[in-house]
Motif scaffolding. Structure first.
Motif, PDB file in Angstrom:
ATOM      1  N   PRO A   1      47.488  31.929  32.138  1.00  0.00           N
ATOM      2  CA  PRO A   1      45.910  32.735  31.454  1.00  0.00           C
ATOM      3  C   PRO A   1      45.188  32.457  32.390  1.00  0.00           C
ATOM      4  O   PRO A   1      44.619  31.513  33.369  1.00  0.00           O
ATOM      5  N   GLY A   2      44.273  33.841  32.320  1.00  0.00           N
ATOM      6  CA  GLY A   2      43.329  34.174  33.691  1.00  0.00           C
ATOM      7  C   GLY A   2      43.924  34.312  34.875  1.00  0.00           C
ATOM      8  O   GLY A   2      43.248  34.843  35.471  1.00  0.00           O
ATOM      9  N   ASP A   3      44.489  34.650  35.222  1.00  0.00           N
ATOM     10  CA  ASP A   3      45.037  35.466  36.171  1.00  0.00           C
ATOM     11  C   ASP A   3      45.315  36.956  36.173  1.00  0.00           C
ATOM     12  O   ASP A   3      45.738  37.135  35.418  1.00  0.00           O
ATOM     13  N   ARG A   4      45.300  37.214  37.022  1.00  0.00           N
ATOM     14  CA  ARG A   4      45.604  39.026  37.705  1.00  0.00           C
ATOM     15  C   ARG A   4      46.738  39.884  38.164  1.00  0.00           C
ATOM     16  O   ARG A   4      46.499  38.747  39.567  1.00  0.00           O
ATOM     17  N   ALA A   5      47.239  40.228  37.302  1.00  0.00           N
ATOM     18  CA  ALA A   5      47.995  41.239  38.693  1.00  0.00           C
ATOM     19  C   ALA A   5      47.452  43.078  38.949  1.00  0.00           C
ATOM     20  O   ALA A   5      47.233  43.031  37.678  1.00  0.00           O
ATOM     21  N   GLU A   6      48.249  43.500  39.575  1.00  0.00           N
ATOM     22  CA  GLU A   6      47.523  44.991  40.261  1.00  0.00           C
ATOM     23  C   GLU A   6      47.908  45.312  41.122  1.00  0.00           C
ATOM     24  O   GLU A   6      48.770  45.032  41.391  1.00  0.00           O
ATOM     25  N   LEU A   7      48.840  46.705  40.065  1.00  0.00           N
ATOM     26  CA  LEU A   7      49.829  47.584  40.518  1.00  0.00           C
ATOM     27  C   LEU A   7      49.223  48.737  40.629  1.00  0.00           C
ATOM     28  O   LEU A   7      48.558  49.696  39.308  1.00  0.00           O
ATOM     29  N   ASP A   8      48.986  49.658  41.424  1.00  0.00           N
ATOM     30  CA  ASP A   8      48.908  51.071  41.830  1.00  0.00           C
ATOM     31  C   ASP A   8      46.737  51.015  40.952  1.00  0.00           C
ATOM     32  O   ASP A   8      46.621  52.379  40.027  1.00  0.00           O
TER      33      ASP A   8
END
Length: 69
Positions: free
Chosen positions: A55-62
């Motif tokens: 919780p709190g982590d961020r993933a980014e794709l496109d």
């Protein structure tokens, strides 16, 4: 665009997060995108498909951002 993903477990693996969020359709697709460095975790490129996100982590794709809650 930012999407919040609520998990019921302690963590979720990066490839599972992408599938759960609907960003990819298969684990194979997730694997290729991650290995090619197209996915960022907390702003840094990540090539580990088994990376544990909490919780709190961020993933980014496109340009899509997925925030683990």
């Amino acid at each position: 665009m930012e999407e919040h993903i609520k998990i019921e477990t302690t963590f979720i693996k990066l490839q599972d997060l992408l599938k759960f969020a609907g960003a990819v359709e298969t684990g194979g697709e997730a694997k290729l995108l991650i290995q090619n460095g197209e996915v960022k975790v907390n702003g840094e490129p990540c090539t580990m498909r088994g990376k544990k996100l909490y919780p709190g982590d961020r993933a980014e794709l496109d340009g899509q951002v997925f925030v683990v809650e």
